[in-house]
Design an enzyme around this catalytic site. Structure first.
Site, PDB file in Angstrom:
ATOM      1  N   TYR A  68     -26.560 128.515 -36.329  1.00  0.00           N
ATOM      2  CA  TYR A  68     -28.019 128.646 -36.331  1.00  0.00           C
ATOM      3  C   TYR A  68     -28.683 127.461 -35.628  1.00  0.00           C
ATOM      4  O   TYR A  68     -29.731 127.610 -35.017  1.00  0.00           O
ATOM      5  CB  TYR A  68     -28.556 128.792 -37.759  1.00  0.00           C
ATOM      6  CG  TYR A  68     -30.036 129.073 -37.749  1.00  0.00           C
ATOM      7  CD1 TYR A  68     -30.523 130.320 -37.365  1.00  0.00           C
ATOM      8  CD2 TYR A  68     -30.961 128.085 -38.061  1.00  0.00           C
ATOM      9  CE1 TYR A  68     -31.884 130.584 -37.303  1.00  0.00           C
ATOM     10  CE2 TYR A  68     -32.322 128.329 -38.001  1.00  0.00           C
ATOM     11  CZ  TYR A  68     -32.782 129.580 -37.619  1.00  0.00           C
ATOM     12  OH  TYR A  68     -34.128 129.831 -37.548  1.00  0.00           O
ATOM     13  N   HIS A  73     -21.370 133.309 -38.638  1.00  0.00           N
ATOM     14  CA  HIS A  73     -21.972 132.045 -38.200  1.00  0.00           C
ATOM     15  C   HIS A  73     -22.520 131.299 -39.399  1.00  0.00           C
ATOM     16  O   HIS A  73     -22.795 131.881 -40.459  1.00  0.00           O
ATOM     17  CB  HIS A  73     -23.078 132.284 -37.154  1.00  0.00           C
ATOM     18  CG  HIS A  73     -24.398 132.632 -37.747  1.00  0.00           C
ATOM     19  ND1 HIS A  73     -25.309 131.677 -38.131  1.00  0.00           N
ATOM     20  CD2 HIS A  73     -24.965 133.815 -38.035  1.00  0.00           C
ATOM     21  CE1 HIS A  73     -26.384 132.275 -38.623  1.00  0.00           C
ATOM     22  NE2 HIS A  73     -26.197 133.574 -38.588  1.00  0.00           N
ATOM     23  N   CYS A  74     -22.660 129.987 -39.204  1.00  0.00           N
ATOM     24  CA  CYS A  74     -23.283 129.137 -40.227  1.00  0.00           C
ATOM     25  C   CYS A  74     -24.306 128.258 -39.507  1.00  0.00           C
ATOM     26  O   CYS A  74     -24.955 128.710 -38.566  1.00  0.00           O
ATOM     27  CB  CYS A  74     -22.223 128.326 -40.966  1.00  0.00           C
ATOM     28  SG  CYS A  74     -21.229 127.255 -39.886  1.00  0.00           S
ATOM     29  N   GLN A  75     -24.442 127.018 -39.928  1.00  0.00           N
ATOM     30  CA  GLN A  75     -25.404 126.128 -39.294  1.00  0.00           C
ATOM     31  C   GLN A  75     -24.830 125.526 -38.007  1.00  0.00           C
ATOM     32  O   GLN A  75     -25.485 125.503 -36.987  1.00  0.00           O
ATOM     33  CB  GLN A  75     -25.809 125.007 -40.270  1.00  0.00           C
ATOM     34  CG  GLN A  75     -26.979 124.167 -39.808  1.00  0.00           C
ATOM     35  CD  GLN A  75     -28.305 124.909 -39.844  1.00  0.00           C
ATOM     36  OE1 GLN A  75     -28.460 125.926 -40.495  1.00  0.00           O
ATOM     37  NE2 GLN A  75     -29.278 124.405 -39.106  1.00  0.00           N
TER      38      GLN A  75
END
Length: 119
Positions: A110, A81-83
């Site tokens: 996130y 996952h990232c932002q």
């Protein structure tokens, strides 16, 4: 493997995995600055531009650098996952190319996590 072949999981799926799976390997591919502002509990920080190198390390080197056991290519619950999803998808694509057959992307990232968790 084409970008659209990447399996994505939802917030609800990720929460369920976190609650029931001892084998979840959650990778946060954001920058250090982003991670310093908040992270999903239990995630391992491996910046997106280092994912290929990290997943290519031998297990001892990986554990020494990241403090956790490197997942096996056939591990069922490897999630990136990232932002907001784009870098997570890129990292998932890289993992799939390296043979991590069940790699998935938490597309909400996130941003969704922190919104739903009230962070």
């Amino acid at each position: 493997m084409a970008q659209q072949d990447i399996k994505e999981i939802s917030y609800e799926d990720l929460k369920a995995l976190m609650e029931k799976s001892q084998n979840l390997f959650l990778v946060d591919v954001r920058t250090k600055e982003e991670v310093d502002k908040g992270r999903i509990p239990g995630s391992v920080h491996i910046p997106v531009d280092t994912v290929a190198a990290a997943l290519s390390m031998d297990p001892e080197e990986f554990k020494a650098k990241y403090g956790v056991t490197k997942p096996l290519p056939d591990s069922p619950n490897v999630v990136f996952h990232c932002q907001m999803g784009k870098r997570g998808a890129s990292a998932t694509h890289t993992a799939l190319e390296l043979g991590f057959i069940s790699a998935q992307n938490y597309a909400g990232g996130y941003r969704e996590w922190s919104g739903k968790e009230g962070k």
